[in-house]
Design an enzyme around this catalytic site. Structure first.
Site, PDB file in Angstrom:
ATOM      1  N   PHE A  78      -4.625   3.481  14.895  1.00 40.98           N
ATOM      2  CA  PHE A  78      -4.960   4.488  13.898  1.00 40.98           C
ATOM      3  C   PHE A  78      -6.184   3.993  13.139  1.00 40.98           C
ATOM      4  O   PHE A  78      -6.442   2.792  13.097  1.00 40.98           O
ATOM      5  CB  PHE A  78      -3.804   4.688  12.908  1.00 40.98           C
ATOM      6  CG  PHE A  78      -2.838   5.738  13.354  1.00 40.98           C
ATOM      7  CD1 PHE A  78      -1.920   5.466  14.354  1.00 40.98           C
ATOM      8  CD2 PHE A  78      -2.862   7.005  12.789  1.00 40.98           C
ATOM      9  CE1 PHE A  78      -1.028   6.440  14.782  1.00 40.98           C
ATOM     10  CE2 PHE A  78      -1.973   7.983  13.203  1.00 40.98           C
ATOM     11  CZ  PHE A  78      -1.059   7.709  14.200  1.00 40.98           C
ATOM     12  N   ASN A 121       0.854  -1.193   0.000  1.00 44.86           N
ATOM     13  CA  ASN A 121       0.000   0.000   0.000  1.00 44.86           C
ATOM     14  C   ASN A 121       0.886   1.238   0.000  1.00 44.86           C
ATOM     15  O   ASN A 121       2.109   1.134   0.016  1.00 44.86           O
ATOM     16  CB  ASN A 121      -0.965  -0.027   1.189  1.00 44.86           C
ATOM     17  CG  ASN A 121      -0.236  -0.088   2.510  1.00 44.86           C
ATOM     18  OD1 ASN A 121       0.523   0.820   2.849  1.00 44.86           O
ATOM     19  ND2 ASN A 121      -0.421  -1.172   3.249  1.00 44.86           N
ATOM     20  N   LYS A 151     -12.064  -3.104  18.158  1.00 47.11           N
ATOM     21  CA  LYS A 151     -10.712  -3.636  18.348  1.00 47.11           C
ATOM     22  C   LYS A 151     -10.325  -3.688  19.818  1.00 47.11           C
ATOM     23  O   LYS A 151      -9.431  -4.439  20.199  1.00 47.11           O
ATOM     24  CB  LYS A 151      -9.704  -2.780  17.585  1.00 47.11           C
ATOM     25  CG  LYS A 151     -10.004  -2.722  16.084  1.00 47.11           C
ATOM     26  CD  LYS A 151      -8.761  -2.804  15.256  1.00 47.11           C
ATOM     27  CE  LYS A 151      -9.088  -2.639  13.796  1.00 47.11           C
ATOM     28  NZ  LYS A 151      -8.016  -3.085  12.921  1.00 47.11           N
ATOM     29  N   PRO A 204      -3.823 -11.660  10.313  1.00 46.72           N
ATOM     30  CA  PRO A 204      -4.172 -11.419  11.730  1.00 46.72           C
ATOM     31  C   PRO A 204      -4.300  -9.923  11.968  1.00 46.72           C
ATOM     32  O   PRO A 204      -3.579  -9.132  11.357  1.00 46.72           O
ATOM     33  CB  PRO A 204      -2.975 -11.987  12.489  1.00 46.72           C
ATOM     34  CG  PRO A 204      -1.853 -12.039  11.502  1.00 46.72           C
ATOM     35  CD  PRO A 204      -2.485 -12.240  10.155  1.00 46.72           C
ATOM     36  N   ASP A 205      -5.237  -9.537  12.821  1.00 47.03           N
ATOM     37  CA  ASP A 205      -5.373  -8.120  13.193  1.00 47.03           C
ATOM     38  C   ASP A 205      -4.494  -7.903  14.426  1.00 47.03           C
ATOM     39  O   ASP A 205      -4.826  -8.341  15.537  1.00 47.03           O
ATOM     40  CB  ASP A 205      -6.841  -7.803  13.482  1.00 47.03           C
ATOM     41  CG  ASP A 205      -7.056  -6.313  13.689  1.00 47.03           C
ATOM     42  OD1 ASP A 205      -6.164  -5.654  14.266  1.00 47.03           O
ATOM     43  OD2 ASP A 205      -8.115  -5.815  13.268  1.00 47.03           O
ATOM     44  N   ILE A 206      -3.375  -7.247  14.215  1.00 46.51           N
ATOM     45  CA  ILE A 206      -2.361  -7.115  15.274  1.00 46.51           C
ATOM     46  C   ILE A 206      -2.888  -6.234  16.410  1.00 46.51           C
ATOM     47  O   ILE A 206      -2.792  -6.587  17.584  1.00 46.51           O
ATOM     48  CB  ILE A 206      -1.050  -6.536  14.686  1.00 46.51           C
ATOM     49  CG1 ILE A 206      -0.597  -7.409  13.509  1.00 46.51           C
ATOM     50  CG2 ILE A 206       0.035  -6.462  15.747  1.00 46.51           C
ATOM     51  CD1 ILE A 206       0.480  -6.796  12.648  1.00 46.51           C
ATOM     52  N   LYS A 212     -14.538   1.469  15.302  1.00 50.19           N
ATOM     53  CA  LYS A 212     -13.314   0.666  15.226  1.00 50.19           C
ATOM     54  C   LYS A 212     -12.656   0.542  16.600  1.00 50.19           C
ATOM     55  O   LYS A 212     -12.142  -0.510  16.964  1.00 50.19           O
ATOM     56  CB  LYS A 212     -12.351   1.328  14.227  1.00 50.19           C
ATOM     57  CG  LYS A 212     -11.292   0.419  13.675  1.00 50.19           C
ATOM     58  CD  LYS A 212     -10.528   1.091  12.530  1.00 50.19           C
ATOM     59  CE  LYS A 212     -11.200   0.855  11.196  1.00 50.19           C
ATOM     60  NZ  LYS A 212     -10.443   1.435  10.072  1.00 50.19           N
TER      61      LYS A 212
HETATM   62  N1  CTP Z   1      -4.146  -3.014  12.087  1.00 51.80           N
HETATM   63  C1  CTP Z   1      -3.432  -4.089  12.574  1.00 51.80           C
HETATM   64  N2  CTP Z   1      -3.466  -5.277  11.928  1.00 51.80           N
HETATM   65  C2  CTP Z   1      -4.210  -5.435  10.809  1.00 51.80           C
HETATM   66  C3  CTP Z   1      -4.942  -4.331  10.300  1.00 51.80           C
HETATM   67  C4  CTP Z   1      -4.886  -3.141  10.956  1.00 51.80           C
HETATM   68  O1  CTP Z   1      -2.744  -3.934  13.587  1.00 51.80           O
HETATM   69  N3  CTP Z   1      -4.224  -6.596  10.203  1.00 51.80           N
HETATM   70  C5  CTP Z   1      -4.125  -1.761  12.835  1.00 51.80           C
HETATM   71  C6  CTP Z   1      -3.491  -0.582  12.136  1.00 51.80           C
HETATM   72  O2  CTP Z   1      -2.115  -0.484  12.469  1.00 51.80           O
HETATM   73  C7  CTP Z   1      -4.275   0.582  12.694  1.00 51.80           C
HETATM   74  C8  CTP Z   1      -5.640  -0.010  12.963  1.00 51.80           C
HETATM   75  O3  CTP Z   1      -5.472  -1.412  13.042  1.00 51.80           O
HETATM   76  O4  CTP Z   1      -3.788   1.023  13.933  1.00 51.80           O
HETATM   77  C9  CTP Z   1      -6.718   0.287  11.971  1.00 51.80           C
HETATM   78  O5  CTP Z   1      -6.283   0.031  10.678  1.00 51.80           O
HETATM   79  P1  CTP Z   1      -7.268   0.279   9.470  1.00 51.80           P
HETATM   80  O6  CTP Z   1      -6.612  -0.158   8.211  1.00 51.80           O
HETATM   81  O7  CTP Z   1      -7.848   1.649   9.552  1.00 51.80           O
HETATM   82  O8  CTP Z   1      -8.466  -0.673   9.857  1.00 51.80           O
HETATM   83  P2  CTP Z   1      -8.853  -2.107   9.424  1.00 51.80           P
HETATM   84  O9  CTP Z   1      -8.532  -3.044  10.506  1.00 51.80           O
HETATM   85  O10 CTP Z   1      -8.307  -2.402   8.082  1.00 51.80           O
HETATM   86  O11 CTP Z   1     -10.444  -1.965   9.365  1.00 51.80           O
HETATM   87  P3  CTP Z   1     -11.401  -1.670   8.131  1.00 51.80           P
HETATM   88  O12 CTP Z   1     -11.176  -2.767   7.159  1.00 51.80           O
HETATM   89  O13 CTP Z   1     -12.753  -1.704   8.757  1.00 51.80           O
HETATM   90  O14 CTP Z   1     -11.050  -0.301   7.637  1.00 51.80           O
END
Ligand code: CTP
Length: 399
Positions: free
Chosen positions: A324, A208, A342, A304-306, A338
């Site tokens: 963020f 990205n 989260k 994974p969502d960290i 969000k």
């Molecule tokens: N983040 C993370 N791990 C992921 C995705 C996101 O840790 N796999 C964290 C980002 O570092 C940021 C926050 O989650 O602090 C939100 O990221 P964002 O891209 O805005 O959200 P998404 O989780 O992608 O949610 P959505 O798809 O609903 O926009």
């Protein structure tokens, strides 16, 4: 912020010397006393009278000045300050510093001083990129000299590139990092930054537009307040800041492993633009066209969502978890949801729709969402956003 601190300011002979007048004003406004020293060449660009008037002190110029030596010898002059700042640090001054010259008052003071030194280089882009200057820079850094800038941009000589002196505000921030209060000393803060790269095959990946600028600035601002920073970064364009522990990763899954290994921490800031999906059927060898004109189908798997996994940890969760939210519409509503989803404590929401120029740009416009509601900050540089956030984190951790 700098009350009671004394800065010995060595002004080199470059066109950027005019910006030093503003630097003196900012330092004094922050409470510091400024003792100015000018090289002979500096006087070609700004007058000692302007410098003395703004500093409120005599300008020191000559090595063999009997009146000044009788009042304060040059050795003593080099030691009475808390920090020596060289701005602009010209290519010639850097070369003389790196090689220990002592052929005028400025270089003699620099050789005699036992206080930390910060330089703000300024020169033509070719001079900056010349191997000799880069060698001198490496020597100075190895000697423990701190460096602010240079910036990239249009130069007085009509060229474009790195070499322009850092803005006075940025030099002041670097000075404050050395001399200012350290409310986060003894605290560990984890910061994630940059994009992740998700492989398609050994030579292609999905990424990205994140440059890593905001995460890097946050790590620098936290370190400036005395925090021990563990900086887990994807392959961003912006180099990591000095003085932090850098852990480099490529993919989201590697980032999660690195984050878990970097705990425990008192606070964690998740500024990385983590890819939500990876290619589930990534190929171990380079994918080839098969001659039919059909494109290969990629299957995606969710990463994974960290942020979520750290926020929802039962044990070892940092006291303060900041995420963020990159949104393109209904920014506050989406970011508030969000935060809940989260389970983090704060969310910094930003509008990344292309018209804002924020993704990959130097500015940011954020809304801080906490348990107490939303607070919109004016549009400002990413460094200033970082400084504000770091101060808020310090206030919260030292409550
Ligand atoms: N983040 C993370 N791990 C992921 C995705 C996101 O840790 N796999 C964290 C980002 O570092 C940021 C926050 O989650 O602090 C939100 O990221 P964002 O891209 O805005 O959200 P998404 O989780 O992608 O949610 P959505 O798809 O609903 O926009």
């Amino acid at each position: 912020m700098l009350a009671g601190k004394r800065i010995l300011l060595i002004i080199g002979g470059g066109i950027a010397a005019y910006k030093v007048l503003e630097l003196i004003r900012l330092c004094r406004k922050a409470g510091a006393a400024v003792t100015p020293v000018m090289t002979p060449a500096a006087k070609e660009f700004v007058t000692p009278l302007s410098v003395a008037a703004l500093a409120g002190e005599t300008v020191h110029e000559a090595l063999f000045d009997l009146t000044s030596e009788a009042e304060m010898g040059h050795i003593q002059l080099s030691r009475v300050s808390d920090l020596v700042v060289v701005a602009p640090a010209t290519a010639n001054l850097m070369a003389r510093m790196a090689h220990g010259a002592a052929d005028d008052l400025a270089t003699t003071l620099l050789l005699a001083t036992d206080t930390p030194v910060l330089i703000a280089p300024a020169m033509n882009v070719r001079m900056w990129e010349h191997p000799a200057t880069q060698r001198n820079l490496a020597i100075l850094k190895a000697d423990g000299v701190a460096v602010a800038g240079p910036d990239e941009g249009d130069m007085a000589c009509g060229e474009y590139g790195p070499g322009r002196m850092a803005e006075p505000g940025a030099i002041l921030a670097a000075i404050t990092a050395h001399l200012g209060p350290k409310p986060l000393s003894g605290k560990t803060v984890l910061v994630t930054s940059g994009p992740t790269h998700e492989p398609i095959d050994p030579v292609r990946y999905i990424a990205n537009r994140s440059s890593g600028a905001q995460g890097t600035a946050i790590a620098a601002a936290l370190a400036a307040l005395g925090a021990r920073v563990r900086f887990v970064t994807g392959p961003g364009e912006v180099p990591p800041p000095e003085g932090v522990e850098v852990i480099r990763v490529e993919t989201a899954r590697e980032m999660l492993d690195a984050v878990e290994a970097a705990l425990p921490a008192d606070a964690a800031v998740f500024a990385a633009a983590v890819a939500d999906w990876r290619v589930a059927n990534a190929s171990g060898s380079k994918m080839k066209k098969d001659g039919t004109g059909r494109a290969p189908a990629l299957d995606f798997a969710e990463n994974p969502d960290i942020l979520r996994s750290i926020s929802q940890r039962k044990t070892g969760r940092p006291c303060l978890v900041v995420g963020f939210a990159a949104e393109t519409d209904d920014v506050v509503a989406h970011a508030t949801a969000k935060r809940e989803r989260k389970g983090c404590d704060w969310i910094l929401a930003n509008d990344v729709s292309p018209a804002t120029g924020i993704m990959g740009g130097s500015e940011n416009a954020v809304t801080l969402i906490t348990g107490n509601g939303a607070e919109t900050w004016p549009r400002m540089g990413k460094t200033e956003v970082a400084r504000r956030l770091a101060q808020r984190i310090a206030d919260r951790l030292t409550d």
